[in-house]
Design a protein around this motif. Structure first.
Motif, short mmCIF file in Angstrom:
data_model
loop_
_atom_site.label_atom_id
_atom_site.label_comp_id
_atom_site.label_asym_id
_atom_site.label_seq_id
_atom_site.Cartn_x
_atom_site.Cartn_y
_atom_site.Cartn_z
N LYS A 119 0.83 -1.19 0.00
CA LYS A 119 0.00 0.00 0.00
C LYS A 119 0.86 1.24 0.00
O LYS A 119 1.85 1.33 0.72
CB LYS A 119 -0.92 0.01 1.23
N LEU A 120 0.46 2.24 -0.82
CA LEU A 120 1.07 3.56 -0.82
C LEU A 120 0.12 4.48 -0.06
O LEU A 120 -1.06 4.61 -0.43
CB LEU A 120 1.28 4.06 -2.25
N ILE A 121 0.61 5.14 0.98
CA ILE A 121 -0.24 5.95 1.85
C ILE A 121 0.14 7.42 1.70
O ILE A 121 1.32 7.79 1.75
CB ILE A 121 -0.13 5.51 3.32
N ILE A 122 -0.88 8.28 1.52
CA ILE A 122 -0.71 9.72 1.31
C ILE A 122 -1.47 10.45 2.40
O ILE A 122 -2.59 10.07 2.77
CB ILE A 122 -1.25 10.15 -0.07
N LYS A 123 -0.88 11.53 2.88
CA LYS A 123 -1.55 12.39 3.85
C LYS A 123 -1.56 13.82 3.31
O LYS A 123 -0.57 14.32 2.82
CB LYS A 123 -0.84 12.36 5.20
N GLY A 124 -2.74 14.46 3.43
CA GLY A 124 -2.85 15.86 3.00
C GLY A 124 -3.87 16.60 3.81
O GLY A 124 -4.66 16.01 4.57
N ASN A 125 -3.88 17.92 3.63
CA ASN A 125 -4.77 18.81 4.36
C ASN A 125 -5.72 19.49 3.38
O ASN A 125 -5.28 20.06 2.38
CB ASN A 125 -3.94 19.86 5.11
N THR A 126 -7.02 19.40 3.66
CA THR A 126 -8.01 20.11 2.85
C THR A 126 -8.30 21.44 3.52
O THR A 126 -9.10 21.51 4.46
CB THR A 126 -9.29 19.28 2.69
#
Length: 894
Positions: A119-126
């Motif tokens: 799995k490739l995991i991404i974190k971001g802020n909306t």
């Protein structure tokens, strides 16, 4: 732009449910393994709260909407992101939409997919952070990541929000060269009942793709830029985060379909997974349709041939395809653009295919139908080409009247004959066709007067590759043969218009009769290059020739053409003789004889001495180039007493004379002026009478800049009838009323205004959109500017046939405003007009201002807009389109 209608209504929803490990209970007959409730034996497992049945694996998996706020879905588990979660990619500094909805150029990151099973995991802020459209509300935040796909790939993508984010995503190609870009391919991951969106995405074509995350409440279904999100502005905050998981999946084995009588069907459901099918297509036309009355689902299709992308379609999911061979493998992907329905939605997949016949003498195909609304009624014949941009000669006859067209294997039209219109038919074509692509091409024909079961038979059926002969400027080509099987022969010609700006063209035929020569832009001219005889209406060639020439057999007189400003790099030249048995042609394209190329700069005259006109009809030519707004003064002085010189101004094709100078007699000097309509003026000097002996002369050219410069003005329209003076028209003697065709008495201008450098005081206004500083008694003038023989001293902000005109004037500071309000007569009624001429005594400027009531179709197309000096010897005409709330400012040159 299609906006999700439910997004506004659901703007206040947040995720709910309980599927944390301590509360999750597997149902009877199942046991938990790595976060999944799997059956302990055969049969369908029973799923309890927090889990749902996955029909693909026959197991209970976590309900993606059941992760409590504070946990996010990673793979098939609800995970606390603050408790040891490893993030592979973290969103980069804003702005990072990379042009997908959000106006920015940089991405949020670049992704490298992991192998299947990882799995490739991404974190971001909306977090909305700016108001780029200046509407008073923050714009939605879109975060775009780039990922390169090297082969057809199946992905599982999920994105889960915390801190109030209802996370969604979209995937689309970002390279213009990607065929999916032209097909508007896009895939959405949406969920309107929770904060997590999850789906499979099948990417059929290698390339770079954008994976963009945003709050679902801010998303549009066409990827466009939303002004606000929902009713309360853009969703998100500094505490609103998303966690995305991307997994590569193995592409499952395709379900085999068998065509029976050319048709196969399959049923399934749109349920978050992608469905794959395969079948053996016929060699003719294939039609794949994915249908379903699916609220909240937009069906989509992808078609692959031999593991390579071929076509895609959505809304409607309907593909027409050609190009299949007997040994080809086919993959049909039943997909969807978006799916936000509460549950799986049923669909029906229908595949149709038929066969094509090789085009040759005697090739036969049965008539299967006569309704031209269904392409499967067309009989299909094919032929192959081994090069793109190929020109073929076609000699074909059908045994009965047909309608038809040629398409390549990408279903692009190659040539139209009657286009499939059953009201027009043909039986024979002998001519040339230019094909855009290499590969297989299909002649699709239908016999509208035949009966089902009859045969369509091709006689001759010759398709012969023809290589155009190169014409070299200045090097004659002799003895080019005309193939008797075809009407025409082809050549290519690079004019190099920047080298020889005026050229001559000569084609001489032997055994040809008259030879018609057509010049096509080789960059864009494809399809049928010759006419076809039809019944039921004419069928022109597929392209418009840039220009044409006609030469009598054995012609010795060249045709000239000004090539200045010609941007065509290569012409495709088609020569078509009246007869072609034993025919040959000689071709000589070269620089125009007897011409001088003169470049003029305002203020620097060019003098050419001892110019010669040959005896017995000789001429001397000049191509004078200068800025388009400059007038060209010409002075010619004969060296002897016999030459009565005539100066003609020519069109690009030489054969239409629109101006001339010959005001005096033999041996006397000539003087006049021309105003270019391009950056060049073509001139021809000859004797009024044929000369017995050659004569010489001196000629001077001088570029005179315009009196006024014309720019866009800044004055806003203000109604002069409010607080101004309303003037009365007097009918000009025609039967129409004064407000239709009328003029005014003198109206006094403020002191100090100069027009073309001369002081003026009174104006006389015509109802038809113009005025003069001289008294007038007619509301019309010829419309020519300049014209010394008509009314002069003219200001025309919008001269045309107007009616119901109200005229007002008003003084505002140093400006005197003249305003016309009424209607322009049009074939379909009356178009409102509202415009002004403003005289500024402080600057001697004139401004034409067009008001908000000026109809967009009253755009000046059929009007004259300009000014003319006191004696009609000089003037300026504007050809720019008129638009409401715009203006044009005329400022005297310093």
């Amino acid at each position: 732009m299609k906006r999700l209608p439910f997004l506004i209504a659901l703007a206040g929803l947040s995720a709910c449910g309980d599927n944390t490990p301590k509360n999750r209970i597997c149902g009877e007959g199942t046991v938990e393994e790595a976060g999944v409730c799997v059956p302990t034996g055969p049969g369908t497992p029973t799923c309890t709260d927090g889990t749902i049945l996955d029909t693909q694996s026959n197991s209970c998996v976590i309900d993606p909407n059941a992760c409590q706020d504070g946990t996010v879905l990673i793979g098939n588990q609800c995970v606390d992101p603050t408790d040891g979660l490893t993030v592979d990619v973290t969103e980069a500094v804003e702005p990072n939409g990379a042009g997908v909805v959000e106006s920015s150029t940089t991405p949020a990151g670049e992704l490298t997919l992991k192998p299947i099973g990882q799995k490739l995991i991404i974190k971001g802020n909306t977090n909305p952070f700016r108001d780029d459209d200046a509407d008073g509300q923050l714009d939605a935040d879109f975060d775009t990541y780039f990922v390169e796909i090297t082969a057809p790939t199946l992905l599982q993508i999920s994105t889960d929000g915390v801190g109030g984010t209802a996370s969604g995503f979209l995937v689309l190609p970002v390279q213009a060269s990607n065929p999916l870009t032209d097909r508007d391919w896009i895939r959405y991951g949406l969920n309107v009942t929770g904060d997590m969106s999850k789906r499979q995405v099948y990417i059929p074509e290698p390339g770079v793709y954008a994976l963009t995350f945003a709050d679902v409440r801010s998303m549009y279904l066409d990827g466009g830029s939303p002004p606000v999100a929902g009713l309360g502005g853009a969703a998100g905050s500094p505490e609103a985060f998303y966690y995305a998981t991307i997994e590569q999946l193995a592409i499952p084995a395709a379900t085999a379909l068998t065509l029976t009588n050319g048709t196969a069907t399959a049923t399934g459901t749109t349920d978050g997974t992608i469905h794959f099918y395969t079948t053996t297509m016929g060699t003719g036309l294939a039609n794949i349709v994915l249908e379903g009355d699916n609220l909240g689902t937009e069906n989509a299709l992808v078609l692959q041939r031999n593991n390579a992308f071929k076509e895609t379609a959505a809304a409607p999911a309907d593909i027409l395809a050609l190009g299949f061979r007997p040994a080809d493998t086919t993959l049909i992907v039943a997909d969807y653009t978006y799916h936000y329905a509460p549950g799986p939605q049923p669909y029906t997949l229908t595949v149709r295919s038929n066969n094509a016949v090789a085009l040759a003498d005697g090739a036969t195909a049965p008539v299967v139908g006569t309704d031209d609304e269904d392409f499967f009624n067309f009989s299909i014949f094919y032929y192959d080409l081994d090069a793109s941009d190929a020109i073929t000669g076609m000699n074909i006859q059908w045994n009965q009247p047909v309608t038809g067209f040629i398409a390549d294997e990408n279903t692009f039209f190659d040539a139209r004959f009657t286009g499939g219109d059953a009201s027009r038919t043909f039986t024979t074509y002998n001519g040339l066709i230019r094909h855009r692509e290499t590969g297989r091409h299909y002649f699709m024909v239908l016999a509208p007067d035949a009966a089902v079961g009859d045969d369509i038979i091709a006689t001759e059926g010759d398709v012969v590759r023809k290589t155009p002969t190169v014409i070299t400027r200045g090097t004659p080509l002799t003895g080019a043969t005309i193939d008797p099987a075809f009407k025409s022969t082809s050549f290519t010609y690079a004019p190099e218009s920047g080298v020889d700006r005026w050229q001559q063209f000569l084609v001489s035929g032997t055994a040809t009769g008259t030879v018609n020569v057509r010049y096509f832009d080789a960059e864009s001219s494809y399809g049928r290059l010759d006419a076809v005889t039809t019944v039921g209406g004419a069928a022109s060639v597929d392209n418009s020739a840039a220009f044409t020439h006609s030469f009598a057999a054995g012609a010795t007189t060249a045709r000239g053409r000004v090539m200045a400003e010609d941007t065509v790099a290569t012409y495709l030249v088609i020569a078509t003789p009246a007869t072609n048995t034993g025919a040959t042609v000689d071709i000589d394209f070269k620089r125009r004889d007897n011409y001088a190329d003169v470049m003029l700069t305002a203020g620097t005259p060019v003098v050419l001495n001892d110019q010669t006109i040959a005896a017995n009809g000789g001429v001397q030519r000049y191509l004078v180039r200068t800025a388009v707004e400059n007038k060209i003064d010409i002075a010619l002085t004969p060296d002897g007493t016999e030459l009565d010189a005539v100066i003609l101004s020519l069109t690009r094709a030489e054969d239409d004379v629109y101006d001339g100078i010959d005001y005096v007699g033999a041996g006397e000097a000539e003087a006049g002026a021309v105003r270019p309509v391009n950056t060049w003026t073509a001139l021809e000097v000859s004797g009024y009478d044929d000369l017995d002996t050659a004569e010489t002369f001196d000629i001077t050219f001088d570029a005179i800049p315009p009196f006024y410069t014309v720019t866009s003005g800044t004055t806003a329209f203000a109604d002069a009838c409010t607080g101004g003076t309303v003037h009365t028209f007097v009918a000009d003697g025609v039967t129409y009323p004064a407000d239709d065709d009328g003029t005014t008495a003198a109206i006094t201008l403020p002191v100090g205004f100069e027009f073309f450098g001369n002081a003026v005081s009174d104006i006389y206004v015509a109802s038809n959109g113009w005025l003069s500083f001289d008294a007038i008694d007619d509301s019309f003038f010829s419309g020519d500017i300049p014209d010394p023989d008509d009314f002069n001293n003219i200001v025309a902000p919008y001269f045309t046939d107007l009616g119901d005109v109200v005229l007002c004037t008003k003084t505002v500071g140093t400006k005197f405003v003249v305003q016309w309000t009424g209607g322009e007569f049009d074939l379909f009624g009356t178009l409102p007009v509202q415009f002004q001429a403003i005289f500024d005594t402080a600057t001697d400027t004139l401004e034409f201002v067009y008001g908000p009531e000026q109809d967009i179709y009253a755009d000046g197309t059929f009007s004259v807009i300009g000014v003319e000096n006191q004696d009609g010897s000089d003037g300026q005409v504007s050809t720019a389109t008129v638009a409401p709330n715009t203006s044009r400012l005329l400022t005297p040159m310093p």
